[in-house]
Enzyme design. Structure first.
Site, mmCIF file in Angstrom:
data_model
loop_
_atom_site.group_PDB
_atom_site.id
_atom_site.type_symbol
_atom_site.label_atom_id
_atom_site.label_comp_id
_atom_site.label_asym_id
_atom_site.label_seq_id
_atom_site.Cartn_x
_atom_site.Cartn_y
_atom_site.Cartn_z
ATOM 1 N N CYS A 106 -92.503 -114.404 -38.813
ATOM 2 C CA CYS A 106 -93.139 -113.436 -39.702
ATOM 3 C C CYS A 106 -94.614 -113.225 -39.340
ATOM 4 C CB CYS A 106 -92.947 -113.831 -41.160
ATOM 5 S SG CYS A 106 -93.259 -112.469 -42.307
ATOM 6 N N HIS A 219 -87.592 -114.570 -41.837
ATOM 7 C CA HIS A 219 -87.860 -115.956 -42.217
ATOM 8 C C HIS A 219 -86.594 -116.796 -42.065
ATOM 9 C CE1 HIS A 219 -91.974 -116.198 -43.966
ATOM 10 N NE2 HIS A 219 -91.818 -114.898 -44.127
ATOM 11 N N GLU A 221 -86.223 -119.955 -41.881
ATOM 12 C CA GLU A 221 -86.243 -121.197 -42.665
ATOM 13 C C GLU A 221 -85.715 -121.015 -44.077
ATOM 14 O OE1 GLU A 221 -89.844 -119.197 -44.168
ATOM 15 O OE2 GLU A 221 -88.855 -119.323 -42.216
#
Length: 251
Positions: A106, A219, A221
């Site tokens: 990001c 993202h 994660e």
């Protein structure tokens, strides 16, 4: 062999004067088999840290100051921090110089682009989507009040079949979690686009001369705990970092 040491950049100090970072970053790296050290902004020479690391995650967070890429201000720009900008731009340039295994996420993806001379779109909702898009793509859910917190949202991404990214993910069509209002505009030197959203937004880039760099706008994660495709980005980082560590260790 010891587990590889992965540095993760953090957010600047928060309202309580504490450095912070969403725990999902750490969890994903640990799940992949790496050890973690957090890298808060404001160090004397951030690029010198790179020699102690086996890999790096350039994390997400607030916006880059438009002055770093010759952009204009916008009322939605938030969480500017000059120390973080200086440190992460230096880190991005250094890891490219030495080909340290790096996953840029990001904001980190945008940092890499700016470090290579590229620019950013100031606010995606201001950009008209491609005429063949039936509906606008939400890259985050905008808050009802300007300074309130936006929320992440999933959307489809198409990955170039011949890219290294497709090989890592094991897929050319993915639905990751997105949480951004800016994006790559003019590409930095040497970068090429390897993934896009349905509205044409650049979602990932690669650099043919720097195969240790993986750079995505979304993202991973945030969904890696339940989405094996996204966890593969961290597995790949740790695998590459382990190989780099083994090359440095005496036989």
């Amino acid at each position: 062999m010891e587990r590889p040491l992965i540095g993760i950049t953090t957010y600047p100090p928060n309202a309580d004067d504490r450095f912070d970072l969403p725990a999902e970053y750490v969890a994903a790296v640990r799940q992949a088999g790496g050890d973690v050290v957090l890298l808060p902004p404001g160090g004397a020479d951030p690029s010198s840290l790179v020699a102690r690391l086996d890999g790096l995650v350039l994390s997400g967070g607030g916006d880059l100051d438009p002055s770093t890429y010759g952009g204009a201000g916008h009322e939605t720009i938030y969480s500017l921090d000059p120390d973080r900008d200086v440190d992460e731009l230096a880190l991005a340039r250094r890891v490219l110089e030495i080909d340290l295994p790096t996953l840029a996420i990001c904001r980190g993806h945008q940092v890499v682009n700016v470090a290579l001379g590229g620019t950013l779109v100031g606010h995606l909702p201001d950009i008209a989507p491609s005429t063949d898009v039936a509906a606008p793509v939400l890259h985050r859910i905008e808050p009802p009040v300007l300074r309130d917190r936006a929320t992440p949202t999933p959307h489809p991404v198409t990955v170039e079949a011949t890219s290294r990214l497709a090989s890592i993910l094991g897929a050319t069509e993915v639905v990751p979690v997105s949480w951004h209002h800016q994006a790559v505009d003019r590409l930095g030197a040497g970068l090429r686009v390897v993934a896009t959203a349905p509205d044409g937004t650049i979602e990932a880039t690669e650099h043919p001369e720097h195969p240790q760099l993986v750079s995505v706008q979304w993202h991973p994660e945030l969904s890696s705990a339940t989405d094996v495709t996204q966890q593969r980005l961290f597995d790949d980082l740790v695998e590459r970092s382990t190989a780099q560590r083994s090359e440095k260790e005496p036989s």
